[in-house]
Design a protein around this motif. Sequence first.
Motif, PDB file in Angstrom:
ATOM      1  N   GLU A   1       1.514   9.361  61.780  1.00 14.11           N
ATOM      2  CA  GLU A   1       0.498   9.699  62.779  1.00 14.11           C
ATOM      3  C   GLU A   1       0.443  11.189  63.091  1.00 14.11           C
ATOM      4  N   THR A   2       1.462  11.926  62.670  1.00 14.57           N
ATOM      5  CA  THR A   2       1.523  13.362  62.972  1.00 14.57           C
ATOM      6  C   THR A   2       1.483  14.201  61.691  1.00 14.57           C
ATOM      7  N   SER A   3       2.611  14.355  61.042  1.00 12.79           N
ATOM      8  CA  SER A   3       2.698  15.263  59.895  1.00 12.79           C
ATOM      9  C   SER A   3       1.898  14.798  58.682  1.00 12.79           C
ATOM     10  N   TYR A   4       1.928  13.492  58.364  1.00 10.08           N
ATOM     11  CA  TYR A   4       1.146  13.003  57.232  1.00 10.08           C
ATOM     12  C   TYR A   4      -0.344  13.253  57.486  1.00 10.08           C
ATOM     13  N   LYS A   5      -0.773  12.882  58.680  1.00 11.99           N
ATOM     14  CA  LYS A   5      -2.185  13.019  59.050  1.00 11.99           C
ATOM     15  C   LYS A   5      -2.617  14.485  59.033  1.00 11.99           C
ATOM     16  N   SER A   6      -1.790  15.363  59.585  1.00 10.40           N
ATOM     17  CA  SER A   6      -2.096  16.785  59.623  1.00 10.40           C
ATOM     18  C   SER A   6      -2.183  17.380  58.223  1.00 10.40           C
ATOM     19  N   PHE A   7      -1.263  16.957  57.347  1.00  7.39           N
ATOM     20  CA  PHE A   7      -1.254  17.480  55.979  1.00  7.39           C
ATOM     21  C   PHE A   7      -2.552  17.128  55.261  1.00  7.39           C
TER      22      PHE A   7
ATOM     23  N   LEU B   1      -2.465  14.695  46.699  1.00  6.32           N
ATOM     24  CA  LEU B   1      -1.064  15.074  46.508  1.00  6.32           C
ATOM     25  C   LEU B   1      -0.128  14.081  47.189  1.00  6.32           C
ATOM     26  N   LEU B   2      -0.477  13.671  48.398  1.00  4.92           N
ATOM     27  CA  LEU B   2       0.348  12.704  49.119  1.00  4.92           C
ATOM     28  C   LEU B   2       0.395  11.375  48.371  1.00  4.92           C
ATOM     29  N   ASP B   3      -0.745  10.935  47.877  1.00  2.00           N
ATOM     30  CA  ASP B   3      -0.793   9.681  47.118  1.00  2.00           C
ATOM     31  C   ASP B   3       0.051   9.771  45.841  1.00  2.00           C
ATOM     32  N   MET B   4       0.005  10.934  45.193  1.00  2.00           N
ATOM     33  CA  MET B   4       0.814  11.143  43.973  1.00  2.00           C
ATOM     34  C   MET B   4       2.303  11.033  44.296  1.00  2.00           C
ATOM     35  N   ALA B   5       2.694  11.630  45.409  1.00  2.00           N
ATOM     36  CA  ALA B   5       4.107  11.580  45.789  1.00  2.00           C
ATOM     37  C   ALA B   5       4.519  10.159  46.153  1.00  2.00           C
ATOM     38  N   LEU B   6       3.692   9.470  46.921  1.00  2.00           N
ATOM     39  CA  LEU B   6       4.017   8.113  47.363  1.00  2.00           C
ATOM     40  C   LEU B   6       4.001   7.101  46.212  1.00  2.00           C
ATOM     41  N   SER B   7       3.332   7.452  45.128  1.00  2.00           N
ATOM     42  CA  SER B   7       3.241   6.525  43.981  1.00  2.00           C
ATOM     43  C   SER B   7       4.518   6.519  43.127  1.00  2.00           C
TER      44      SER B   7
ATOM     45  N   ALA C   1       0.189  23.241  50.291  1.00  2.00           N
ATOM     46  CA  ALA C   1       0.655  22.059  49.556  1.00  2.00           C
ATOM     47  C   ALA C   1       2.180  21.980  49.525  1.00  2.00           C
ATOM     48  N   PHE C   2       2.851  23.125  49.633  1.00  2.00           N
ATOM     49  CA  PHE C   2       4.315  23.138  49.580  1.00  2.00           C
ATOM     50  C   PHE C   2       4.951  22.452  50.787  1.00  2.00           C
ATOM     51  N   ASN C   3       4.196  22.277  51.868  1.00  2.00           N
ATOM     52  CA  ASN C   3       4.738  21.582  53.038  1.00  2.00           C
ATOM     53  C   ASN C   3       5.088  20.128  52.716  1.00  2.00           C
ATOM     54  N   LEU C   4       4.532  19.622  51.628  1.00  2.00           N
ATOM     55  CA  LEU C   4       4.818  18.245  51.229  1.00  2.00           C
ATOM     56  C   LEU C   4       6.245  18.099  50.699  1.00  2.00           C
TER      57      LEU C   4
ATOM     58  N   SER D   1      10.843  14.985  40.924  1.00  2.00           N
ATOM     59  CA  SER D   1      10.865  16.285  40.247  1.00  2.00           C
ATOM     60  C   SER D   1      10.314  16.222  38.828  1.00  2.00           C
ATOM     61  N   LYS D   2      10.261  15.013  38.267  1.00  2.00           N
ATOM     62  CA  LYS D   2       9.781  14.849  36.897  1.00  2.00           C
ATOM     63  C   LYS D   2       8.421  14.136  36.839  1.00  2.00           C
ATOM     64  N   SER D   3       7.739  14.083  37.974  1.00  2.00           N
ATOM     65  CA  SER D   3       6.501  13.310  38.084  1.00  2.00           C
ATOM     66  C   SER D   3       5.254  14.187  38.038  1.00  2.00           C
ATOM     67  N   PRO D   4       4.080  13.576  37.874  1.00  2.00           N
ATOM     68  CA  PRO D   4       2.819  14.322  37.955  1.00  2.00           C
ATOM     69  C   PRO D   4       2.652  15.044  39.295  1.00  2.00           C
ATOM     70  N   PHE D   5       3.259  14.499  40.347  1.00  2.00           N
ATOM     71  CA  PHE D   5       3.244  15.171  41.646  1.00  2.00           C
ATOM     72  C   PHE D   5       3.857  16.565  41.533  1.00  2.00           C
ATOM     73  N   MET D   6       5.015  16.669  40.877  1.00  2.00           N
ATOM     74  CA  MET D   6       5.654  17.973  40.714  1.00  2.00           C
ATOM     75  C   MET D   6       4.864  18.856  39.765  1.00  2.00           C
ATOM     76  N   ASP D   7       4.238  18.262  38.745  1.00  2.00           N
ATOM     77  CA  ASP D   7       3.378  19.050  37.850  1.00  2.00           C
ATOM     78  C   ASP D   7       2.268  19.741  38.641  1.00  2.00           C
ATOM     79  N   ALA D   8       1.706  19.017  39.614  1.00  2.00           N
ATOM     80  CA  ALA D   8       0.634  19.582  40.446  1.00  2.00           C
ATOM     81  C   ALA D   8       1.158  20.738  41.301  1.00  2.00           C
ATOM     82  N   LEU D   9       2.371  20.590  41.844  1.00  2.00           N
ATOM     83  CA  LEU D   9       2.953  21.677  42.629  1.00  2.00           C
ATOM     84  C   LEU D   9       3.288  22.881  41.756  1.00  2.00           C
TER      85      LEU D   9
END
Length: 327
Positions: A303-309, A319-325, A96-99, A116-124
């Motif tokens: 098409e590469t890194s997002y898809k692979s993650f 996690l990706l959706d949380m970050a993009l939100s 997950a840290f690759n995100l 850094s102050k979002s639920p995304f960071m809370d998850a990390l």
Amino acid sequence: MKTYLLTFAAAAALLSAQATQATELRLSHQWSTKDVRHAVAEIVANEVAAADVDLSIKIFPSKSLFKPREQYRPLSRGQLDMTVFPLSYAGGQQPAFNLTLMPGLVKNHDHASRLSKSPFMDALEAKMAEDDVMVLVHGYLAGGFVGKNKCITKPADVEGLQTRAAGKSFEEMLVGAGASIASMASSEIYSAMQTGVLDAANTSSSSFVSYRIFEQVACYTPAGDVALWFLYQPLLMNKTTFERLSEEQQSALMAAAAKAEAYYLEEAKKQDALSVDVFKEAGVEIAEMSPEDFAAWQALAKETSYKSFVESVPDGQNLLDMALSVE
């Protein structure tokens, strides 16, 4: 005489108790003492010392204690107390840290601060806690590209080049553009450029300057109005070590961390412009990434890194959706 002995014994016991309470923490990082990340560590160490709570922090800079990529494991095992560390380096332990080094995910420094102050960071941070690690100071740095013999602004520019990236996600995107990858810490870029191992590299604006990469390249594409490269590089601490400190020591450490975090954000914003000045002065050509170039990189990344993650991390899509939100 008996009274004197008792008094002496009581004083010795008091001194022993005070000595037991005094704690020295070891903080390791890979950068030079001129780097902003060292300054962040120094602020925490100096503020804690000034608080006079029997707590001191000894800093080991320039990879003098642990190798750059090998600090997270000893930190999680309690063999190291603190580190300023690019979290994506530990992507092998926690995918997950690759995100935290995903191309085009962070828009600018203020957006990075909101992440850094979002639920995304809370998850990390919950994943870090599984490794007995906690965050003291949040921080992202922006960066760009350097080319030994040519400028790099769009995906086609790296085709056929031996290139360095800081993490798996960037490497996957660069491979998708036709580059070959040489994995290494940013502290090794200079010698790799010097010996012909590398044709191109990306890292933070601060590392480009502190490691004097301008001496080895012909062209620099800095973070500008659009920055493809943002890497989360927090000051981390072993969680058990923190919890063993007294309440007074913990409070002093958190107050110091808050001051360092505010400094980190403001300095991160300055590093990009400073790096351009340094490279210009060294006679290096400065290239600009256009919005169209950025869009091409971002489309390739999806098409590469997002898809692979998403495919390789069990909760990757969430996690990706949380970050993009995060706006």
